[in-house]
Design an enzyme around this catalytic site. Structure first.
Site, PDB file in Angstrom:
ATOM      1  N   ILE A  14       0.833  -1.216   0.000  1.00 52.43           N
ATOM      2  CA  ILE A  14       0.000   0.000   0.000  1.00 52.43           C
ATOM      3  C   ILE A  14       0.863   1.259   0.000  1.00 52.43           C
ATOM      4  O   ILE A  14       0.476   2.283  -0.575  1.00 52.43           O
ATOM      5  CB  ILE A  14      -1.008  -0.014   1.169  1.00 52.43           C
ATOM      6  CG1 ILE A  14      -2.119   0.993   0.902  1.00 52.43           C
ATOM      7  CG2 ILE A  14      -0.343   0.248   2.518  1.00 52.43           C
ATOM      8  CD1 ILE A  14      -2.926   0.746  -0.335  1.00 52.43           C
ATOM      9  N   SER A  36      11.969   0.946   6.669  1.00 54.42           N
ATOM     10  CA  SER A  36      11.446  -0.373   6.341  1.00 54.42           C
ATOM     11  C   SER A  36      12.627  -1.328   6.376  1.00 54.42           C
ATOM     12  O   SER A  36      13.721  -0.962   5.961  1.00 54.42           O
ATOM     13  CB  SER A  36      10.805  -0.329   4.943  1.00 54.42           C
ATOM     14  OG  SER A  36       9.845  -1.329   4.772  1.00 54.42           O
ATOM     15  N   ARG A  37      12.391  -2.547   6.886  1.00 56.12           N
ATOM     16  CA  ARG A  37      13.524  -3.436   7.098  1.00 56.12           C
ATOM     17  C   ARG A  37      14.179  -3.862   5.795  1.00 56.12           C
ATOM     18  O   ARG A  37      15.400  -3.971   5.708  1.00 56.12           O
ATOM     19  CB  ARG A  37      13.062  -4.672   7.883  1.00 56.12           C
ATOM     20  CG  ARG A  37      12.510  -4.364   9.254  1.00 56.12           C
ATOM     21  CD  ARG A  37      11.729  -5.525   9.793  1.00 56.12           C
ATOM     22  NE  ARG A  37      10.724  -5.985   8.836  1.00 56.12           N
ATOM     23  CZ  ARG A  37       9.937  -7.026   8.990  1.00 56.12           C
ATOM     24  NH1 ARG A  37      10.027  -7.743  10.090  1.00 56.12           N
ATOM     25  NH2 ARG A  37       9.062  -7.355   8.069  1.00 56.12           N
ATOM     26  N   LYS A  90      -5.406   1.607   7.948  1.00 53.28           N
ATOM     27  CA  LYS A  90      -6.486   0.852   8.566  1.00 53.28           C
ATOM     28  C   LYS A  90      -6.087  -0.613   8.631  1.00 53.28           C
ATOM     29  O   LYS A  90      -5.271  -1.037   7.817  1.00 53.28           O
ATOM     30  CB  LYS A  90      -7.815   1.002   7.814  1.00 53.28           C
ATOM     31  CG  LYS A  90      -7.745   0.876   6.299  1.00 53.28           C
ATOM     32  CD  LYS A  90      -7.390  -0.407   5.645  1.00 53.28           C
ATOM     33  CE  LYS A  90      -8.108  -1.671   5.957  1.00 53.28           C
ATOM     34  NZ  LYS A  90      -7.713  -2.779   5.032  1.00 53.28           N
ATOM     35  N   ASP A 168      -9.877  -7.745   6.887  1.00 52.93           N
ATOM     36  CA  ASP A 168      -8.942  -6.713   6.425  1.00 52.93           C
ATOM     37  C   ASP A 168      -9.600  -5.895   5.312  1.00 52.93           C
ATOM     38  O   ASP A 168      -9.669  -4.663   5.412  1.00 52.93           O
ATOM     39  CB  ASP A 168      -7.604  -7.315   5.985  1.00 52.93           C
ATOM     40  CG  ASP A 168      -6.671  -6.244   5.462  1.00 52.93           C
ATOM     41  OD1 ASP A 168      -6.060  -5.532   6.281  1.00 52.93           O
ATOM     42  OD2 ASP A 168      -6.584  -6.069   4.225  1.00 52.93           O
TER      43      ASP A 168
HETATM   44  P1  NAP Z   1       2.537  -5.448   3.072  1.00 56.41           P
HETATM   45  O1  NAP Z   1       2.631  -5.436   1.573  1.00 56.41           O
HETATM   46  O2  NAP Z   1       2.784  -6.719   3.784  1.00 56.41           O
HETATM   47  O3  NAP Z   1       3.493  -4.286   3.578  1.00 56.41           O
HETATM   48  C1  NAP Z   1       3.734  -4.017   4.938  1.00 56.41           C
HETATM   49  C2  NAP Z   1       5.225  -3.792   5.133  1.00 56.41           C
HETATM   50  O4  NAP Z   1       5.469  -3.609   6.522  1.00 56.41           O
HETATM   51  C3  NAP Z   1       6.057  -4.968   4.696  1.00 56.41           C
HETATM   52  O5  NAP Z   1       6.443  -4.872   3.349  1.00 56.41           O
HETATM   53  C4  NAP Z   1       7.247  -4.933   5.645  1.00 56.41           C
HETATM   54  O6  NAP Z   1       8.310  -4.190   5.045  1.00 56.41           O
HETATM   55  C5  NAP Z   1       6.723  -4.193   6.863  1.00 56.41           C
HETATM   56  N1  NAP Z   1       6.536  -5.174   7.952  1.00 56.41           N
HETATM   57  C6  NAP Z   1       5.914  -6.362   7.889  1.00 56.41           C
HETATM   58  N2  NAP Z   1       5.966  -7.000   9.065  1.00 56.41           N
HETATM   59  C7  NAP Z   1       6.617  -6.184   9.899  1.00 56.41           C
HETATM   60  C8  NAP Z   1       7.021  -6.277  11.258  1.00 56.41           C
HETATM   61  N3  NAP Z   1       6.737  -7.359  11.990  1.00 56.41           N
HETATM   62  N4  NAP Z   1       7.684  -5.250  11.802  1.00 56.41           N
HETATM   63  C9  NAP Z   1       7.992  -4.166  11.080  1.00 56.41           C
HETATM   64  N5  NAP Z   1       7.661  -4.025   9.764  1.00 56.41           N
HETATM   65  C10 NAP Z   1       6.993  -5.017   9.196  1.00 56.41           C
HETATM   66  O7  NAP Z   1       1.076  -4.973   3.531  1.00 56.41           O
HETATM   67  P2  NAP Z   1       0.161  -3.862   2.858  1.00 56.41           P
HETATM   68  O8  NAP Z   1      -0.778  -4.476   1.902  1.00 56.41           O
HETATM   69  O9  NAP Z   1       0.983  -2.720   2.388  1.00 56.41           O
HETATM   70  O10 NAP Z   1      -0.749  -3.479   4.116  1.00 56.41           O
HETATM   71  C11 NAP Z   1      -0.238  -2.720   5.185  1.00 56.41           C
HETATM   72  C12 NAP Z   1      -1.432  -2.084   5.868  1.00 56.41           C
HETATM   73  O11 NAP Z   1      -2.119  -1.268   4.918  1.00 56.41           O
HETATM   74  C13 NAP Z   1      -2.461  -3.116   6.372  1.00 56.41           C
HETATM   75  O12 NAP Z   1      -2.987  -2.721   7.598  1.00 56.41           O
HETATM   76  C14 NAP Z   1      -3.546  -3.090   5.310  1.00 56.41           C
HETATM   77  O13 NAP Z   1      -4.834  -3.382   5.832  1.00 56.41           O
HETATM   78  C15 NAP Z   1      -3.480  -1.637   4.856  1.00 56.41           C
HETATM   79  N6  NAP Z   1      -3.999  -1.475   3.498  1.00 56.41           N
HETATM   80  C16 NAP Z   1      -3.593  -2.291   2.476  1.00 56.41           C
HETATM   81  C17 NAP Z   1      -4.172  -2.159   1.209  1.00 56.41           C
HETATM   82  C18 NAP Z   1      -3.754  -3.024   0.044  1.00 56.41           C
HETATM   83  O14 NAP Z   1      -4.383  -2.934  -1.026  1.00 56.41           O
HETATM   84  N7  NAP Z   1      -2.724  -3.843   0.144  1.00 56.41           N
HETATM   85  C19 NAP Z   1      -5.126  -1.193   0.994  1.00 56.41           C
HETATM   86  C20 NAP Z   1      -5.470  -0.331   2.029  1.00 56.41           C
HETATM   87  C21 NAP Z   1      -4.910  -0.485   3.270  1.00 56.41           C
HETATM   88  P3  NAP Z   1       9.831  -4.551   5.457  1.00 56.41           P
HETATM   89  O15 NAP Z   1       9.961  -6.042   5.348  1.00 56.41           O
HETATM   90  O16 NAP Z   1      10.657  -3.785   4.458  1.00 56.41           O
HETATM   91  O17 NAP Z   1       9.996  -4.073   6.883  1.00 56.41           O
END
Ligand code: NAP
Length: 308
Positions: A14, A36-37, A90, A168
């Site tokens: 996101i 970001s890690r 969110k 989610d």
């Molecule tokens: P994602 O692709 O998994 O990205 C989250 C990032 O956070 C990961 O790439 C990781 O980056 C970091 N992370 C993961 N676990 C972690 C930990 N234990 N400690 C610290 N950093 C960590 O997820 P996302 O889809 O972007 O979603 C993130 C949030 O946005 C969620 O709450 C989701 O509901 C919300 N959201 C997502 C969307 C969508 O379409 N995907 C839409 C609206 C809202 P590093 O490995 O580089 O640290």
């Protein structure tokens, strides 16, 4: 007005898909760093953790937390303690009560805590709210079904405790519902389908109502292949209103009355910039409370294991 210097924390899907582009075009906002890690953005200062960002990074005014919900509370507390404004993706938390100390910290420090609900900024939400305000509502149905493999590939956190599973995306529908209806709703029954190898549901059916007995039903499913559904239907004494494509389109009795380009994340950052000018917070927990109550009330069934 000086620029709000923002660091994105958690550079995943996101952050890439929406946050970077939105910050780039919103007046008064500028992207100053990434923490970001495993990911970075060429040309921007990068830090592995929020602690390193705050200790060694360039001057910033705010962080935008795009990490999974399980780690955001601690990051928000760290940022508020350092005097930064905080924007939360969110859902705002993995539980309802964990927001209370953050709200108190933000108020004490006169910093903004903004718990975002991006779907509430979809273009048809406000027209729908206004249209419903003058009708008698007869029933509401939410049909929110998407293919988790397409939209959340490899996101193991979504299946862990606090990841919310199908809620989610489902909480986006509930964020719209709680904005457009004239009365608050509450959950009266829920059925939750858990894959045998997961800690969060892959599908859920909810029954809700309001003080007047309005029948509200919701179907959430992560196993949808083919056409995807992000629809809310409301039967009223003035016809049937349908929000489709996540409230980008509003139709009444099949006739489109609102259809505009998606500016959800730009609107979020415009709001964040405006809030930070006064240090006001915006934290509405109504959608998260409904999900929490669905977990409290839900009858559980085990379904086949989920393999990404
Ligand atoms: P994602 O692709 O998994 O990205 C989250 C990032 O956070 C990961 O790439 C990781 O980056 C970091 N992370 C993961 N676990 C972690 C930990 N234990 N400690 C610290 N950093 C960590 O997820 P996302 O889809 O972007 O979603 C993130 C949030 O946005 C969620 O709450 C989701 O509901 C919300 N959201 C997502 C969307 C969508 O379409 N995907 C839409 C609206 C809202 P590093 O490995 O580089 O640290």
């Amino acid at each position: 007005m000086s620029e709000l210097r923002i660091a994105i924390v958690g550079f995943g899907k996101i952050a890439r898909d929406q946050h970077v582009g939105a910050i780039a075009v919103v007046q008064g906002a500028t992207l100053a760093a990434v923490a970001s890690r495993n990911a970075s953005l060429p040309g921007l200062p990068h830090f592995a953790t929020i602690e390193e960002l705050l200790e060694q990074g360039p001057p910033i005014d705010a962080v935008s937390l795009c990490t999974p919900p399980q780690v955001r509370r601690a990051q928000a507390a760290t940022a508020l303690a350092a005097g930064k404004h905080v924007m939360l993706e969110k859902p705002p938390g993995i539980g309802v009560a964990e927001l209370d100390p953050l709200i108190a910290m933000a108020a004490e420090a006169k910093r903004t805590l903004f718990a975002t609900w991006h779907s509430r900024y979809a273009p048809a939400v406000e027209p729908a709210r206004q249209w419903l305000a003058t009708r008698r509502l007869k029933s509401v149905h939410i049909n929110w079904k998407e293919d988790v493999r397409v939209w959340h590939p490899g996101q193991t956190w979504i299946w862990e405790p606090g990841g919310l599973g199908v809620f989610d995306p489902g909480i986006n529908a509930l964020s719209i519902l709680t904005r457009i209806l004239p009365q608050p709703v509450f959950v009266t029954a829920a059925e939750l389908a858990f894959p045998a190898n997961c800690q969060a549901p892959i599908a859920a059916n909810l029954t809700l109502t309001d003080i007047g007995g309005l029948p509200v039903t919701a179907e959430f499913d992560f196993r949808q292949t083919g056409p995807q559904s992000w629809d809310i239907l409301v039967d009223t004494d003035g016809g049937q209103m349908k929000l489709s494509r996540g409230a980008r389109i509003m139709a009444v009795d099949g006739k489109v009355v609102a259809d505009a380009p998606d500016e959800e994340y730009r609107e979020l950052y415009r709001r964040f910039v405006a809030l930070t000018a006064t240090g006001m917070s915006d934290v509405d927990l109504a959608p998260l409370r409904l999900v929490a109550d669905a977990f409290l009330l839900g009858k559980r069934t085990l379904v086949e294991p989920f393999v990404d």
